[in-house]
Design an enzyme around this catalytic site. Structure first.
Site, PDB file in Angstrom:
ATOM      1  CG  ASP A   1      13.258  73.198  31.108  1.00 41.09           C
ATOM      2  OD1 ASP A   1      13.707  72.792  29.496  1.00 41.09           O
ATOM      3  OD2 ASP A   1      13.502  73.062  32.061  1.00 41.09           O
TER       4      ASP A   1
ATOM      5  CG  ASP B   1      15.414  70.889  35.834  1.00 39.94           C
ATOM      6  OD1 ASP B   1      16.208  69.172  35.975  1.00 39.94           O
ATOM      7  OD2 ASP B   1      16.305  71.108  36.665  1.00 39.94           O
TER       8      ASP B   1
ATOM      9  CD  GLU C   1      17.667  67.893  38.313  1.00 36.73           C
ATOM     10  OE1 GLU C   1      19.178  67.856  39.290  1.00 36.73           O
ATOM     11  OE2 GLU C   1      18.031  69.242  37.892  1.00 36.73           O
TER      12      GLU C   1
ATOM     13  CE1 TYR D   1      24.457  71.441  35.542  1.00 39.37           C
ATOM     14  CE2 TYR D   1      24.673  72.593  33.154  1.00 39.37           C
ATOM     15  CZ  TYR D   1      23.993  71.922  34.438  1.00 39.37           C
ATOM     16  OH  TYR D   1      22.461  72.264  34.376  1.00 39.37           O
TER      17      TYR D   1
END
Length: 610
Positions: free
Chosen positions: A380, A382, A384, A452
């Site tokens: 995965d 991630d 950012e 979120y």
């Protein structure tokens, strides 16, 4: 989810700078509390030039959708550069207007812009949206209506929603909002230039127009119309639409005392389909271990171990990796992915993007290390955020993310899972527009849009807002910051619905110093949290500050001077209904240790997806 907005530093060369206290206006008088004001000052002055800053404050009780500052400079003084605003000049008269991201100001909110200039003079005759900058007096009579909004278009649709966008109107003072019409019926009012209309019927034609309004109540002519037919309804076409993916944070084995065994004893393991192990680091353009002690060195006693068997000093694999191996043996349906990056460790992706093949090779060798190759079923990513700002800013370009994932898929092949956690910023020109998420989707099994952290205590004065709104609502602080618009925008970019999962936070975000129970209140800072200010686990909040109401599909409560928003089993059930209706691939959440010992939230996800 990182914060919106940006700053740009002005490099000043030559003579040394001297900070000065020269201001355009003193602090607004008490009588200006119900006005929009602007205060400008020189922050540096070296004789032949200066650097300055203006701060706009919305002291009214209602939000505004744009701002315009005007002032005059004496002959021989000029503004040469501006950041966080747009500049126009007519002779010695200067006009500064908001850029896209900082025009919408809720009650009590502020925005700032900076500039550099030459010459010894300073502003006179300052006005903000047509009124004196210090809030004294009244705005000039305004009878001129805004121009009609232009280029109304549909940017996405589902069976029950239509996403719209249009070009901003112009006005002699400033546009404060836009009215959305279906036929002759006004159905919504927004402050930005995008909106998602929800609650529509499947396979039905709708005709939309937009009108702009200014502070004086003048309304523009209607925009050109756009006709949209919603998609056909029906069940979820993806049999894999019941994915339930939970992040396990490696640091939870320390102060939180949350171990892999807790996934089993809480009943969560039986409800999960996948676990994302967070995080591996990204250093020197390569995947690296993040915490070797927690990952594979920590020795577990019998009582802490999934199978009740203690680790020995000489066994080849210990730590959470070995416990995950035992968990998979007990629950053979479980898949585990090794997640790399995250908020803190995304800074290395920029270097990785310069040589995607070398990055992919390093990740494959680490994930498939013979000591734990059987533990992991894929990777995965991630990051950012690619070509945007998170903890640091990346300038790899719009194709870097796609190229990186292409190399990862090529190396890992079709036999391993490749997924990615991505931004949920659906604002016009926001993070989702900074990279080619649509093109990258072809290399992934699914996306985890982080729906979120849209709002939180990093905006210390508020306004208070639910951190994970399912939809927009009147007074939402930022357009495009809600799940419905996130999913719609990704679909418009070509991402299939069954390649997207809805994200749930197993925690709340909060402020303190709040007097207003409803969303939109002002605050003095982030509320106190067990591990970090402004954030608290659901298992704590359900007792510390029980939810009393909901807004936009998310619960909230005010306890004393603290204000919190978070998801409950009830709101999660509603969000799962949305996920099923939209044909999404399932749900994921951050992170397992925030749930109760009996797994209340994951139970709600599982039962809600069916």
């Amino acid at each position: 989810m990182s914060r919106s907005g940006g700053r740009r530093a002005l490099a000043l060369a030559g003579a040394a700078t001297l900070a000065v206290a020269s201001t355009l206006l003193a602090a607004p008088p008490a009588s200006s509390a119900a006005a929009v004001t602007a205060s400008c000052s020189k922050t540096s002055d070296w004789g032949s030039g200066f650097q300055g800053k203006c701060t706009i404050t919305n002291g009214t009780s209602a939000g505004i959708g744009s701002w315009k500052v005007e002032a005059d400079l004496p002959s021989g003084t000029s503004i040469s550069s501006v950041w966080d605003a747009s500049k126009s000049a007519s002779g010695d008269h200067y006009t500064f207007t908001n850029v896209g991201w900082n025009g919408t100001l809720s009650a009590g909110a502020t925005a700032s812009f900076g500039f550099g200039g030459t010459g010894p003079g300073w502003f006179t005759g300052c006005k903000i949206n047509g009124a004196a900058c210090d809030g004294s007096g009244e705005p000039e009579d305004d009878t001129q209506a805004p121009a009609a909004p232009g280029n109304l278009r549909s940017t996405g649709k589902t069976a029950t929603t239509v996403s719209l966008a249009w070009n901003a109107s112009t006005d002699n003072v400033g546009v404060t909002g836009y009215e959305i019409y279906n036929g002759t019926t006004k159905i919504d009012t927004v402050t930005g230039t995008t909106a998602t209309i929800a609650g529509l019927s499947a396979k039905t034609a709708y005709t939309f127009t937009i009108k702009a309004r200014d502070a004086a109540g003048n309304t523009s002519p209607a925009s050109g119309s756009v006709s949209v037919t919603t998609d056909e309804g029906g069940g979820n076409p993806d049999p894999g639409g019941s994915k339930v993916i939970g992040y396990f944070a490696q640091w939870g084995v320390y102060g939180r005392g949350y171990h892999v065994k807790n996934i089993d004893t809480s009943g969560s393991a039986a409800k999960l389909t996948h676990i994302n192990y967070a995080f591996g680091n990204v250093q020197g353009g390569k995947c690296t271990i993040g915490d070797s002690y927690a990952d594979y060195e920590k020795a577990y006693q019998a009582g802490e171990s999934v199978d009740g068997v203690a680790d020995t000093w000489d066994q080849p694999l210990r730590g959470s990796f070995n416990q995950l191996r035992k968990l998979k043996k007990k629950h053979p349906h479980l898949k585990v992915l090794f997640s790399f990056g995250g908020w803190t460790w995304s800074g290395g992706f920029g270097q990785a993007a310069k040589n995607p093949a070398a990055f992919a090779d390093s990740c494959y060798k680490l994930v498939e290390d013979p000591r734990w190759a059987d533990v992991f079923d894929g990777i995965d990513i991630d990051w950012e955020y690619p070509n945007a700002c998170g903890l640091s800013c990346d300038t790899s370009g719009p194709d870097a993310f796609k190229n990186l994932l292409s190399a990862v898929r090529s190396k890992f092949g079709s036999g391993n899972l490749v997924t990615a956690a991505i931004t949920a910023d659906a604002s016009a020109g926001g993070k989702m527009d900074a990279t080619d998420y649509g093109g990258a989707a072809q290399y992934l099994d699914w996306y985890n849009p982080m729906t979120y952290d849209y709002f939180g205590g990093w905006d210390a004065k508020g306004p208070t807002a639910p951190h994970s709104p399912l939809t927009a609502y009147p007074g939402i602080p930022h357009e495009g910051f809600n799940t419905t618009e996130t999913i719609a925008k990704l679909r418009a970019k070509g991402v299939p619905a069954n390649k997207m999962l809805i994200g749930i936070g197993f925690y709340g975000r909060g402020w303190t110093g709040v007097t207003q129970a409803e969303p939109g209140g002002t605050a003095t800072g982030p509320a106190g949290g067990t591990y970090e200010a402004g954030i608290e686990d659901y298992k704590v909040l359900k007792n510390k500050c029980p939810a009393t109401s909901t807004v936009a599909g998310t619960a909230y409560a005010k306890c004393g001077s603290d204000w919190w928003s978070y998801d409950t089993p009830s709101t999660i059930n509603g969000k799962m209904g949305y996920a099923k209706k939209e044909g999404l691939g399932g749900a994921f959440f951050w992170e397992l240790s925030g749930d109760t010992t009996g797994g209340e939230l994951i139970t709600a996800i599982k039962s809600g997806l069916g």
